[in-house]
Design a protein around this motif. Structure first.
Motif, PDB file in Angstrom:
ATOM      1  N   THR A 209       0.823  -1.212   0.000  1.00  0.00           N
ATOM      2  CA  THR A 209       0.000   0.000   0.000  1.00  0.00           C
ATOM      3  C   THR A 209       0.854   1.258   0.000  1.00  0.00           C
ATOM      4  OG1 THR A 209      -1.829  -1.113   1.141  1.00  0.00           O
ATOM      5  CG2 THR A 209      -1.764   1.293   1.264  1.00  0.00           C
ATOM      6  N   SER A 210       1.924   1.240   0.783  1.00  0.00           N
ATOM      7  CA  SER A 210       2.798   2.417   0.854  1.00  0.00           C
ATOM      8  C   SER A 210       3.391   2.737  -0.513  1.00  0.00           C
ATOM      9  CB  SER A 210       3.909   2.184   1.869  1.00  0.00           C
ATOM     10  OG  SER A 210       4.824   3.264   1.872  1.00  0.00           O
ATOM     11  N   ALA A 211       3.973   1.731  -1.166  1.00  0.00           N
ATOM     12  CA  ALA A 211       4.579   1.951  -2.478  1.00  0.00           C
ATOM     13  C   ALA A 211       3.540   2.389  -3.503  1.00  0.00           C
ATOM     14  CB  ALA A 211       5.273   0.679  -2.949  1.00  0.00           C
ATOM     15  N   ALA A 212       2.363   1.773  -3.466  1.00  0.00           N
ATOM     16  CA  ALA A 212       1.313   2.138  -4.422  1.00  0.00           C
ATOM     17  C   ALA A 212       0.892   3.595  -4.248  1.00  0.00           C
ATOM     18  CB  ALA A 212       0.101   1.221  -4.242  1.00  0.00           C
ATOM     19  N   THR A 213       0.855   4.055  -3.001  1.00  0.00           N
ATOM     20  CA  THR A 213       0.465   5.441  -2.720  1.00  0.00           C
ATOM     21  C   THR A 213       1.510   6.414  -3.242  1.00  0.00           C
ATOM     22  OG1 THR A 213      -0.663   4.667  -0.718  1.00  0.00           O
ATOM     23  CG2 THR A 213      -0.314   7.026  -0.920  1.00  0.00           C
ATOM     24  N   VAL A 214       2.779   6.103  -3.010  1.00  0.00           N
ATOM     25  CA  VAL A 214       3.855   6.955  -3.516  1.00  0.00           C
ATOM     26  C   VAL A 214       3.855   6.971  -5.039  1.00  0.00           C
ATOM     27  CG1 VAL A 214       6.367   7.225  -3.669  1.00  0.00           C
ATOM     28  CG2 VAL A 214       5.310   6.657  -1.478  1.00  0.00           C
ATOM     29  N   LEU A 215       3.656   5.819  -5.662  1.00  0.00           N
ATOM     30  CA  LEU A 215       3.658   5.753  -7.131  1.00  0.00           C
ATOM     31  C   LEU A 215       2.501   6.532  -7.734  1.00  0.00           C
ATOM     32  CD1 LEU A 215       4.646   2.007  -7.605  1.00  0.00           C
ATOM     33  CD2 LEU A 215       6.078   4.021  -8.039  1.00  0.00           C
ATOM     34  N   ALA A 216       1.354   6.544  -7.052  1.00  0.00           N
ATOM     35  CA  ALA A 216       0.223   7.348  -7.524  1.00  0.00           C
ATOM     36  C   ALA A 216       0.572   8.829  -7.475  1.00  0.00           C
ATOM     37  CB  ALA A 216      -1.014   7.059  -6.674  1.00  0.00           C
ATOM     38  N   ALA A 217       1.270   9.240  -6.425  1.00  0.00           N
ATOM     39  CA  ALA A 217       1.709  10.628  -6.319  1.00  0.00           C
ATOM     40  C   ALA A 217       2.712  10.968  -7.420  1.00  0.00           C
ATOM     41  CB  ALA A 217       2.326  10.871  -4.942  1.00  0.00           C
ATOM     42  N   VAL A 218       3.616  10.043  -7.713  1.00  0.00           N
ATOM     43  CA  VAL A 218       4.618  10.269  -8.765  1.00  0.00           C
ATOM     44  C   VAL A 218       3.940  10.537 -10.101  1.00  0.00           C
ATOM     45  CG1 VAL A 218       6.441   9.170 -10.135  1.00  0.00           C
ATOM     46  CG2 VAL A 218       6.454   8.956  -7.646  1.00  0.00           C
ATOM     47  N   GLU A 219       2.902   9.760 -10.410  1.00  0.00           N
ATOM     48  CA  GLU A 219       2.193   9.965 -11.675  1.00  0.00           C
ATOM     49  C   GLU A 219       1.533  11.339 -11.723  1.00  0.00           C
ATOM     50  OE1 GLU A 219       2.307   8.082 -14.422  1.00  0.00           O
ATOM     51  OE2 GLU A 219       3.857   7.093 -13.232  1.00  0.00           O
ATOM     52  N   LYS A 220       0.986  11.780 -10.599  1.00  0.00           N
ATOM     53  CA  LYS A 220       0.366  13.103 -10.557  1.00  0.00           C
ATOM     54  C   LYS A 220       1.429  14.192 -10.716  1.00  0.00           C
ATOM     55  CE  LYS A 220      -3.429  15.593  -9.644  1.00  0.00           C
ATOM     56  NZ  LYS A 220      -4.015  15.608  -8.296  1.00  0.00           N
ATOM     57  N   PHE A 221       2.544  14.034 -10.049  1.00  0.00           N
ATOM     58  CA  PHE A 221       3.612  15.029 -10.144  1.00  0.00           C
ATOM     59  C   PHE A 221       4.217  15.052 -11.549  1.00  0.00           C
ATOM     60  CE2 PHE A 221       4.501  14.018  -5.390  1.00  0.00           C
ATOM     61  CZ  PHE A 221       3.400  14.771  -5.022  1.00  0.00           C
ATOM     62  N   ARG A 222       4.291  13.882 -12.183  1.00  0.00           N
ATOM     63  CA  ARG A 222       4.823  13.831 -13.550  1.00  0.00           C
ATOM     64  C   ARG A 222       3.939  14.645 -14.501  1.00  0.00           C
ATOM     65  NH1 ARG A 222       7.625   9.404 -15.443  1.00  0.00           N
ATOM     66  NH2 ARG A 222       6.410   7.999 -14.124  1.00  0.00           N
ATOM     67  N   ALA A 223       2.628  14.496 -14.344  1.00  0.00           N
ATOM     68  CA  ALA A 223       1.688  15.228 -15.199  1.00  0.00           C
ATOM     69  C   ALA A 223       1.788  16.740 -14.993  1.00  0.00           C
ATOM     70  CB  ALA A 223       0.266  14.752 -14.922  1.00  0.00           C
ATOM     71  N   GLU A 224       2.289  17.140 -13.819  1.00  0.00           N
ATOM     72  CA  GLU A 224       2.455  18.563 -13.512  1.00  0.00           C
ATOM     73  C   GLU A 224       3.857  19.066 -13.863  1.00  0.00           C
ATOM     74  OE1 GLU A 224      -0.532  18.206  -9.611  1.00  0.00           O
ATOM     75  OE2 GLU A 224       1.618  18.557  -9.345  1.00  0.00           O
ATOM     76  N   ASN A 225       4.644  18.198 -14.516  1.00  0.00           N
ATOM     77  CA  ASN A 225       6.005  18.547 -14.943  1.00  0.00           C
ATOM     78  C   ASN A 225       6.959  18.840 -13.787  1.00  0.00           C
ATOM     79  OD1 ASN A 225       5.583  18.317 -17.794  1.00  0.00           O
ATOM     80  ND2 ASN A 225       4.470  20.261 -17.719  1.00  0.00           N
ATOM     81  N   LYS A 226       6.717  18.218 -12.643  1.00  0.00           N
ATOM     82  CA  LYS A 226       7.663  18.349 -11.536  1.00  0.00           C
ATOM     83  C   LYS A 226       8.899  17.499 -11.838  1.00  0.00           C
ATOM     84  CE  LYS A 226       4.828  20.937  -9.303  1.00  0.00           C
ATOM     85  NZ  LYS A 226       4.482  22.100 -10.055  1.00  0.00           N
ATOM     86  N   LYS A 227      10.027  17.844 -11.205  1.00  0.00           N
ATOM     87  CA  LYS A 227      11.298  17.227 -11.573  1.00  0.00           C
ATOM     88  C   LYS A 227      11.801  16.193 -10.565  1.00  0.00           C
ATOM     89  CE  LYS A 227      12.847  21.380 -14.061  1.00  0.00           C
ATOM     90  NZ  LYS A 227      13.879  22.451 -14.115  1.00  0.00           N
TER      91      LYS A 227
END
Length: 310
Positions: A209-227
């Motif tokens: 669950t922890s990894a899945a939550t972080v990975l979901a955040a990564v996808e959101k940040f990627r769409a926002e062009n964060k580095k």
């Protein structure tokens, strides 16, 4: 320079138009005199950081800085400070991050297992989630983490929304089973990425669950062009001799890493972050005190409780 207290137990020195730094004052049986433990590099231009630390020296008999980068460590070493590696920090580039390859197999398995089990992850502000739900989850989490919320390098969960902070919540069949919180990383006034600062998982949550939550955040940040996504500090991980860290002190650090799980989950922390195959960089302790005083101060990062006083 002015002083203020923002977070309970923490003191702040603020240099107008330049920056600030934060510390706690500690006393213990081994070091009864005042000892200021400073948290990371001053938030100021790199070229001025050493001078800002110099300006604080006259106020304290002993100074220890935790989780500083190698540039400031080298600067303070030249000023006579004793320097020891504290561990490593892990970060990765959000835009190029991928789950492909053998090294990321565990992440893929964890994410897939949680999704198949019906775990759903959504972003919401802290204020949009029922406080009773959050408290119930945190109490469950704390019972399996020694029963006490850590402070200083691992700051307590805030009780209200903070500017630019982000939270992602994991639910299974409607029940809150975990969340991940992220603090912003700024560069020239813009948010370029995030620091993974909060991770709370219910003991009964699906593995991964922890990894899945972080990975979901990564996808959101990627769409926002964060580095950048920083996974933070892994204390006593990747320790190497150098500066004032000799072989006997390195051996002590290795023993604490292997057998100090009741103090802090050293091995679990390091193993989990290694799954992301990010870049690592050394972080250091700098101190004007003797080595044993420095070890006591550095133990703040390892989960030992320190008692601030005014």
């Amino acid at each position: 320079m002015s002083y203020s207290t923002l977070q309970p137990g923490m003191n702040y020195a603020i240099w107008d138009s330049i920056g600030y730094t934060a510390w706690v004052n500690i006393k213990n049986l081994f070091s009864p005199t005042s000892h200021a433990v400073i948290l990371t590099n001053p938030v100021a231009p790199r070229a001025l950081q050493g001078a800002l630390i110099d300006s604080l020296q006259k106020f304290f008999k002993k100074l220890t800085l935790l989780q500083i980068d190698e540039h400031l460590a080298e600067t303070l070493y030249g000023r006579g400070y004793k320097i020891y590696q504290l561990g490593i920090e892990t970060e990765f580039d959000i835009q190029s991050f991928s789950l492909a390859g053998r090294a990321k197999a565990s992440l893929r398995q964890w994410r897939n297992k949680s999704l198949k089990a019906g775990v759903e992850i959504e972003e919401h502000k802290l204020s949009e989630i029922d406080k009773k739900e959050i408290n119930d989850l945190c109490q469950d989490w704390l019972q399996h983490k020694g029963g006490k919320e850590l402070s200083f390098l691992t700051r307590p969960l805030p009780d209200k929304d903070e500017i630019d902070g982000r939270f992602f919540w994991a639910r299974q069949h409607g029940k809150l089973i975990g969340f991940a919180g992220f603090d912003p990383i700024y560069s020239e006034g813009d948010i370029i990425g995030y620091y993974h600062n909060f991770d709370r998982i219910r003991s009964s949550a699906v593995s991964g669950t922890s990894a899945a939550t972080v990975l979901a955040a990564v996808e959101k940040f990627r769409a926002e062009n964060k580095k950048i996504l920083s996974l933070g500090l892994s204390p006593l991980t990747g320790i190497r001799t150098g500066y004032n860290l000799n072989k006997p002190l390195k051996t002590i650090a290795e023993i604490i890493f292997k057998h100090g799980e009741k103090l802090y989950p050293f091995k679990g922390n390091a193993q989990h972050k290694s799954k992301y195959s990010g870049k690592t960089k050394k972080v250091f302790v700098a101190s004007s005190a003797k080595w044993y005083d420095t070890m006591i101060a550095a133990s703040c990062a390892c989960g030992l409780q320190i008692k601030p006083y005014n």
